[in-house]
Design a protein around this motif. Structure first.
Motif, PDB file in Angstrom:
ATOM      1  N   LYS A 176       0.825  -1.211   0.000  1.00  0.00           N
ATOM      2  CA  LYS A 176       0.000   0.000   0.000  1.00  0.00           C
ATOM      3  C   LYS A 176       0.856   1.256   0.000  1.00  0.00           C
ATOM      4  O   LYS A 176       0.533   2.234  -0.683  1.00  0.00           O
ATOM      5  CB  LYS A 176      -0.942  -0.002   1.197  1.00  0.00           C
ATOM      6  N   VAL A 177       1.952   1.240   0.760  1.00  0.00           N
ATOM      7  CA  VAL A 177       2.837   2.401   0.800  1.00  0.00           C
ATOM      8  C   VAL A 177       3.493   2.614  -0.569  1.00  0.00           C
ATOM      9  O   VAL A 177       3.577   3.746  -1.058  1.00  0.00           O
ATOM     10  CB  VAL A 177       3.900   2.254   1.910  1.00  0.00           C
ATOM     11  N   LYS A 178       3.944   1.535  -1.210  1.00  0.00           N
ATOM     12  CA  LYS A 178       4.566   1.662  -2.533  1.00  0.00           C
ATOM     13  C   LYS A 178       3.567   2.171  -3.566  1.00  0.00           C
ATOM     14  O   LYS A 178       3.898   3.004  -4.409  1.00  0.00           O
ATOM     15  CB  LYS A 178       5.140   0.316  -2.982  1.00  0.00           C
ATOM     16  N   THR A 179       2.327   1.677  -3.517  1.00  0.00           N
ATOM     17  CA  THR A 179       1.295   2.130  -4.450  1.00  0.00           C
ATOM     18  C   THR A 179       0.986   3.613  -4.242  1.00  0.00           C
ATOM     19  O   THR A 179       0.893   4.370  -5.209  1.00  0.00           O
ATOM     20  CB  THR A 179       0.016   1.301  -4.274  1.00  0.00           C
ATOM     21  N   ALA A 180       0.861   4.016  -2.993  1.00  0.00           N
ATOM     22  CA  ALA A 180       0.575   5.423  -2.697  1.00  0.00           C
ATOM     23  C   ALA A 180       1.734   6.311  -3.144  1.00  0.00           C
ATOM     24  O   ALA A 180       1.522   7.379  -3.732  1.00  0.00           O
ATOM     25  CB  ALA A 180       0.314   5.605  -1.208  1.00  0.00           C
ATOM     26  N   ALA A 181       2.960   5.859  -2.896  1.00  0.00           N
ATOM     27  CA  ALA A 181       4.126   6.643  -3.304  1.00  0.00           C
ATOM     28  C   ALA A 181       4.188   6.768  -4.825  1.00  0.00           C
ATOM     29  O   ALA A 181       4.508   7.834  -5.360  1.00  0.00           O
ATOM     30  CB  ALA A 181       5.397   5.996  -2.778  1.00  0.00           C
ATOM     31  N   ARG A 182       3.867   5.698  -5.545  1.00  0.00           N
ATOM     32  CA  ARG A 182       3.880   5.734  -7.004  1.00  0.00           C
ATOM     33  C   ARG A 182       2.824   6.705  -7.527  1.00  0.00           C
ATOM     34  O   ARG A 182       3.071   7.470  -8.451  1.00  0.00           O
ATOM     35  CB  ARG A 182       3.639   4.342  -7.569  1.00  0.00           C
ATOM     36  N   LYS A 183       1.630   6.686  -6.923  1.00  0.00           N
ATOM     37  CA  LYS A 183       0.568   7.604  -7.342  1.00  0.00           C
ATOM     38  C   LYS A 183       0.968   9.054  -7.106  1.00  0.00           C
ATOM     39  O   LYS A 183       0.751   9.912  -7.961  1.00  0.00           O
ATOM     40  CB  LYS A 183      -0.728   7.303  -6.591  1.00  0.00           C
ATOM     41  N   ILE A 184       1.560   9.324  -5.953  1.00  0.00           N
ATOM     42  CA  ILE A 184       2.005  10.690  -5.655  1.00  0.00           C
ATOM     43  C   ILE A 184       3.101  11.108  -6.611  1.00  0.00           C
ATOM     44  O   ILE A 184       3.094  12.217  -7.138  1.00  0.00           O
ATOM     45  CB  ILE A 184       2.472  10.789  -4.189  1.00  0.00           C
ATOM     46  N   ARG A 185       4.051  10.228  -6.869  1.00  0.00           N
ATOM     47  CA  ARG A 185       5.153  10.529  -7.782  1.00  0.00           C
ATOM     48  C   ARG A 185       4.639  10.771  -9.196  1.00  0.00           C
ATOM     49  O   ARG A 185       5.057  11.706  -9.871  1.00  0.00           O
ATOM     50  CB  ARG A 185       6.171   9.389  -7.760  1.00  0.00           C
ATOM     51  N   ASP A 186       3.703   9.954  -9.647  1.00  0.00           N
ATOM     52  CA  ASP A 186       3.142  10.137 -10.991  1.00  0.00           C
ATOM     53  C   ASP A 186       2.382  11.449 -11.094  1.00  0.00           C
ATOM     54  O   ASP A 186       2.488  12.166 -12.081  1.00  0.00           O
ATOM     55  CB  ASP A 186       2.218   8.976 -11.357  1.00  0.00           C
ATOM     56  N   ARG A 187       1.613  11.766 -10.069  1.00  0.00           N
ATOM     57  CA  ARG A 187       0.875  13.029 -10.093  1.00  0.00           C
ATOM     58  C   ARG A 187       1.837  14.206 -10.089  1.00  0.00           C
ATOM     59  O   ARG A 187       1.649  15.183 -10.799  1.00  0.00           O
ATOM     60  CB  ARG A 187      -0.066  13.125  -8.908  1.00  0.00           C
ATOM     61  N   TYR A 188       2.899  14.110  -9.304  1.00  0.00           N
ATOM     62  CA  TYR A 188       3.887  15.186  -9.224  1.00  0.00           C
ATOM     63  C   TYR A 188       4.626  15.355 -10.545  1.00  0.00           C
ATOM     64  O   TYR A 188       4.926  16.457 -10.962  1.00  0.00           O
ATOM     65  CB  TYR A 188       4.880  14.909  -8.094  1.00  0.00           C
ATOM     66  N   ASN A 189       4.899  14.254 -11.233  1.00  0.00           N
ATOM     67  CA  ASN A 189       5.633  14.309 -12.501  1.00  0.00           C
ATOM     68  C   ASN A 189       4.736  14.644 -13.684  1.00  0.00           C
ATOM     69  O   ASN A 189       5.199  14.702 -14.805  1.00  0.00           O
ATOM     70  CB  ASN A 189       6.345  12.985 -12.767  1.00  0.00           C
ATOM     71  N   GLY A 190       3.449  14.817 -13.476  1.00  0.00           N
ATOM     72  CA  GLY A 190       2.566  15.261 -14.536  1.00  0.00           C
ATOM     73  C   GLY A 190       1.807  14.166 -15.249  1.00  0.00           C
ATOM     74  O   GLY A 190       1.098  14.433 -16.207  1.00  0.00           O
ATOM     75  N   HIS A 191       1.914  12.930 -14.818  1.00  0.00           N
ATOM     76  CA  HIS A 191       1.189  11.862 -15.491  1.00  0.00           C
ATOM     77  C   HIS A 191      -0.313  12.011 -15.317  1.00  0.00           C
ATOM     78  O   HIS A 191      -1.073  11.657 -16.186  1.00  0.00           O
ATOM     79  CB  HIS A 191       1.645  10.488 -14.981  1.00  0.00           C
ATOM     80  N   GLU A 192      -0.738  12.553 -14.193  1.00  0.00           N
ATOM     81  CA  GLU A 192      -2.170  12.772 -13.967  1.00  0.00           C
ATOM     82  C   GLU A 192      -2.712  13.796 -14.955  1.00  0.00           C
ATOM     83  O   GLU A 192      -3.799  13.653 -15.479  1.00  0.00           O
ATOM     84  CB  GLU A 192      -2.402  13.249 -12.524  1.00  0.00           C
ATOM     85  N   VAL A 193      -1.938  14.822 -15.224  1.00  0.00           N
ATOM     86  CA  VAL A 193      -2.351  15.844 -16.187  1.00  0.00           C
ATOM     87  C   VAL A 193      -2.464  15.225 -17.573  1.00  0.00           C
ATOM     88  O   VAL A 193      -3.384  15.519 -18.319  1.00  0.00           O
ATOM     89  CB  VAL A 193      -1.347  17.024 -16.180  1.00  0.00           C
ATOM     90  N   ASP A 194      -1.508  14.344 -17.921  1.00  0.00           N
ATOM     91  CA  ASP A 194      -1.563  13.688 -19.222  1.00  0.00           C
ATOM     92  C   ASP A 194      -2.829  12.857 -19.373  1.00  0.00           C
ATOM     93  O   ASP A 194      -3.423  12.830 -20.440  1.00  0.00           O
ATOM     94  CB  ASP A 194      -0.329  12.808 -19.432  1.00  0.00           C
ATOM     95  N   SER A 195      -3.251  12.183 -18.315  1.00  0.00           N
ATOM     96  CA  SER A 195      -4.459  11.375 -18.435  1.00  0.00           C
ATOM     97  C   SER A 195      -5.684  12.263 -18.637  1.00  0.00           C
ATOM     98  O   SER A 195      -6.598  11.899 -19.353  1.00  0.00           O
ATOM     99  CB  SER A 195      -4.639  10.476 -17.219  1.00  0.00           C
ATOM    100  N   THR A 196      -5.691  13.438 -18.015  1.00  0.00           N
ATOM    101  CA  THR A 196      -6.787  14.377 -18.234  1.00  0.00           C
ATOM    102  C   THR A 196      -6.790  14.850 -19.674  1.00  0.00           C
ATOM    103  O   THR A 196      -7.837  14.953 -20.308  1.00  0.00           O
ATOM    104  CB  THR A 196      -6.661  15.579 -17.278  1.00  0.00           C
ATOM    105  N   PHE A 197      -5.607  15.128 -20.199  1.00  0.00           N
ATOM    106  CA  PHE A 197      -5.477  15.536 -21.591  1.00  0.00           C
ATOM    107  C   PHE A 197      -5.935  14.421 -22.523  1.00  0.00           C
ATOM    108  O   PHE A 197      -6.636  14.669 -23.502  1.00  0.00           O
ATOM    109  CB  PHE A 197      -4.022  15.924 -21.882  1.00  0.00           C
ATOM    110  N   GLU A 198      -5.553  13.194 -22.228  1.00  0.00           N
ATOM    111  CA  GLU A 198      -5.976  12.055 -23.045  1.00  0.00           C
ATOM    112  C   GLU A 198      -7.494  11.898 -23.008  1.00  0.00           C
ATOM    113  O   GLU A 198      -8.103  11.580 -24.022  1.00  0.00           O
ATOM    114  CB  GLU A 198      -5.296  10.769 -22.562  1.00  0.00           C
TER     115      GLU A 198
END
Length: 102
Positions: free
Chosen positions: A34-56
């Motif tokens: 759970k900690v690794k999954t949460a860290a990956r989600k935070i890291r992806d959001r920080y690196n802009g992957h969340e924005v890319d999914s919104t754009f997609e």
């Protein structure tokens, strides 16, 4: 009581509870996952992957997995004939592809 005693007591209680819960190997494994999954989600959001999914999602509004209010409004506008979002999406994708090929 002073605030530091309250904070110390809360920390001790939290550490004791964590020790009790994590004494089992299966619980430790679940916690690490759970900690690794949460860290990956935070890291992806920080690196802009969340924005890319919104754009997609904006590129194909009627095919998006999440259906929030903004996404539904975008799909409604496209169904009524608006192509601005889709044209912008295609333009940005072409520019990215050109940069990748150069």
């Amino acid at each position: 009581m002073k605030k530091r005693y309250i904070a110390s007591a809360a920390g001790a209680i939290g550490a004791g509870a964590a020790g009790y819960i994590l004494r089992n190997g299966e619980n430790r494994h679940q916690f690490k996952t759970k900690v690794k999954t949460a860290a990956r989600k935070i890291r992806d959001r920080y690196n802009g992957h969340e924005v890319d999914s919104t754009f997609e999602d904006a590129g194909a509004p009627d095919q998006a997995g999440k259906q929030d209010v903004a996404q539904l409004e975008n799909a409604k506008m496209v169904s009524e004939g608006s192509q601005f979002g889709v044209e912008y999406y295609n333009q940005v994708k072409e520019e990215k592809n050109e940069k990748m090929n150069i």
